[in-house]
Scaffold this active site. Structure first.
Site, PDB file in Angstrom:
ATOM      1  N   ASN A 222       0.945  -1.516   0.148  1.00  0.00           N
ATOM      2  CA  ASN A 222      -0.200   0.156  -0.392  1.00  0.00           C
ATOM      3  C   ASN A 222       0.879   0.974  -0.061  1.00  0.00           C
ATOM      4  O   ASN A 222       1.593   1.142  -0.247  1.00  0.00           O
ATOM      5  CB  ASN A 222      -0.282  -0.115   1.336  1.00  0.00           C
ATOM      6  N   PHE A 335      -5.369   4.158  14.769  1.00  0.00           N
ATOM      7  CA  PHE A 335      -5.863   4.460  13.732  1.00  0.00           C
ATOM      8  C   PHE A 335      -6.852   4.501  12.697  1.00  0.00           C
ATOM      9  O   PHE A 335      -6.905   3.220  12.902  1.00  0.00           O
ATOM     10  CB  PHE A 335      -4.389   4.414  12.755  1.00  0.00           C
ATOM     11  N   LYS A 349     -14.876   1.800  14.653  1.00  0.00           N
ATOM     12  CA  LYS A 349     -13.223   1.442  15.086  1.00  0.00           C
ATOM     13  C   LYS A 349     -13.088   1.434  16.151  1.00  0.00           C
ATOM     14  O   LYS A 349     -12.454   0.747  17.022  1.00  0.00           O
ATOM     15  CB  LYS A 349     -12.506   1.248  13.910  1.00  0.00           C
ATOM     16  N   LYS A 353     -13.136  -1.899  18.340  1.00  0.00           N
ATOM     17  CA  LYS A 353     -11.944  -2.528  18.158  1.00  0.00           C
ATOM     18  C   LYS A 353     -10.793  -2.249  20.199  1.00  0.00           C
ATOM     19  O   LYS A 353     -10.499  -3.257  20.319  1.00  0.00           O
ATOM     20  CB  LYS A 353     -10.602  -1.760  17.688  1.00  0.00           C
TER      21      LYS A 353
END
Ligand code: PMT
Length: 410
Positions: A222, A335, A349, A353
């Site tokens: 990426n 992030f 998230k 998480k």
């Protein structure tokens, strides 16, 4: 006489007990080669005499906007133009409110409006005043305009309270200011860093991309350059943290004072993190880890023998989610890199998480995100939100490190 070369810092002192520390700050700035001029609010003169600052800065101290003698020397507009940085230390709740409102009702606030120099604030106040939503809203407005907030630190206060609101130590303020002003010239000695608010905090930062092999010569990767994660590792180290940087392949040199572990694949990053995570207090996941990897990388170079080629991918472990799910997790910062609905995806998230803080950035556009030297972040935690506007990643990392420190110590 003030020396006329060196970074030009205009120091605004407002009326709080921490004003006495501003005298040492002048000394620290001058030791580092700055030319310092001091302006004070009327209230500040009740705590420290202007003569003290005059002796330490080597230049006349200004208090009043309407002082004909002073205006005949360096007028206030000239002074505002002269400054390369305007630093308010201590910045009281009242001064912060007046700056946020754009008032110009005394000399320091007028100078802040009349300048194009970046504004720095080292807040100092009672912890209740610091935590008050009015103060936090005012700071948010100033941050959104690009002001940099240095501190405050936690601890016991002059009023007997315990909590956030103590002004950072002069050496910490001078180091942060100079790090922006002279990024190459300022490399604080380890003893300075070790004295910061994160002294002794064992920190791990993941950074850069991962590469998932397709065959011995090709990989899925990426666009992460590692700049954001490396800058963050450096900023946390400057705040005194012991930093271990787990890095995917990048072209960057390791930041000074940071231990670097190089990996290539998501599986290797996972292994490197979990080998060390047991001793970590603060975990920051800035790496762009591949969510999937080729199920069966070819042992030999794949030949172009067919018109189509289908790749089968399997899920990689989610390193961040696994760290946050540990029985005794470190303070965990993630992030979120999103092309759309940035805040909504980041919130999902944060809770999905089980993170303490998430820094979300827009990726895939013309500005910020991957590969670029600048970025902007929306930082979210359970009780709050802070927007860090577009700025160089080195500076943004300093702001984010400051926020992480505040949340970690809260
Ligand atoms: O490196 P630069 O060029 O400076 O660019 C910076 C950046 C855009 C890479 C950086 O700011 C950033 O957003 N990093 C996170 C990129 C990412 O993978 O985001 P995500 O939304 O896909 O993942 C969410 C979080 O889970 C991230 O903290 C990521 O590190 C973590 N993760 C993801 C997948 C996985 N298998 N393991 C993880 O730990």
């Amino acid at each position: 006489m003030v020396p006329d070369s060196g970074p030009r810092v205009l120091l605004g002192v407002s009326g709080g007990i921490a004003a006495y520390k501003a005298a040492d700050l002048v000394r620290r700035l001058r030791e580092r080669g700055c030319v310092v001029r001091v302006v004070m609010t009327e209230a500040a003169t009740a705590f420290v005499s202007p003569l003290t600052f005059q002796a330490l800065s080597g230049a006349p101290v200004r208090i009043s906007l309407l002082d004909p003698a002073a205006e005949a020397g360096m007028g206030h507009i000239e002074l505002a133009r002269w400054a390369q940085r305007i630093l308010f230390a201590p910045a009281t709740a009242d001064l912060i409110a007046r700056l946020a409102a754009g008032l110009a009702d005394d000399l320091p606030t007028t100078l802040a409006l009349a300048t194009r120099a970046p504004l720095y604030l080292a807040p100092a106040m009672n912890q209740q005043m610091w935590l008050h939503p009015a103060t936090q809203d005012n700071l948010e407005r100033l941050r959104a305009r690009g002001a940099r907030i240095l501190g405050p630190a936690q601890g016991s206060q002059a009023c007997g309270d315990l909590g956030p609101g103590r002004m950072l130590e002069p050496i910490e303020i001078a180091t942060a200011l100079l790090a922006d002003l002279l990024p190459d010239a300022v490399n604080p000695p380890p003893s300075t860093a070790a004295a910061g608010p994160l002294a002794g905090v064992r920190t791990m930062v993941t950074a850069g991309p991962t590469r998932e092999p397709l065959d011995p010569v090709r990989f899925l990767g990426n666009r992460s350059s590692g700049q954001m994660g490396y800058a963050l590792a450096a900023a946390l180290a400057q705040l005194g943290a012991e930093v271990c940087l787990i890095s995917g392949p990048t072209a960057l040199p390791g930041p000074a004072g940071v231990t670097r572990v190089d990996v290539e694949t998501a599986a290797q990053m996972h292994a490197a993190v979990f080998e060390r995570i047991g001793t970590i207090d603060l975990f920051v996941a800035a790496a762009a880890v591949a969510d999937y990897r080729p199920a069966a990388p070819a042992e030999r170079k794949i030949k172009k023998e067919t018109a189509e080629l289908t790749l089968q991918l399997i899920r990689n472990p989610d390193i961040l989610a696994e760290v946050a799910a540990l029985p005794h997790p470190p303070f965990t910062v993630g992030f979120a890199a999103e092309t759309d609905q940035v805040e909504a995806h980041a919130l999902a998230k944060l809770s999905g998480k089980g993170l303490d803080l998430i820094a979300a950035n827009q990726v895939g556009g013309d500005q910020g995100g991957f590969e670029r030297a600048e970025n902007a972040l929306i930082c979210l935690w359970r009780e709050g939100r802070r927007v860090l506007p577009m700025m160089p990643k080195t500076r943004l990392a300093g702001e984010l490190a400051q926020l992480i420190t505040e949340r970690y110590l809260a």
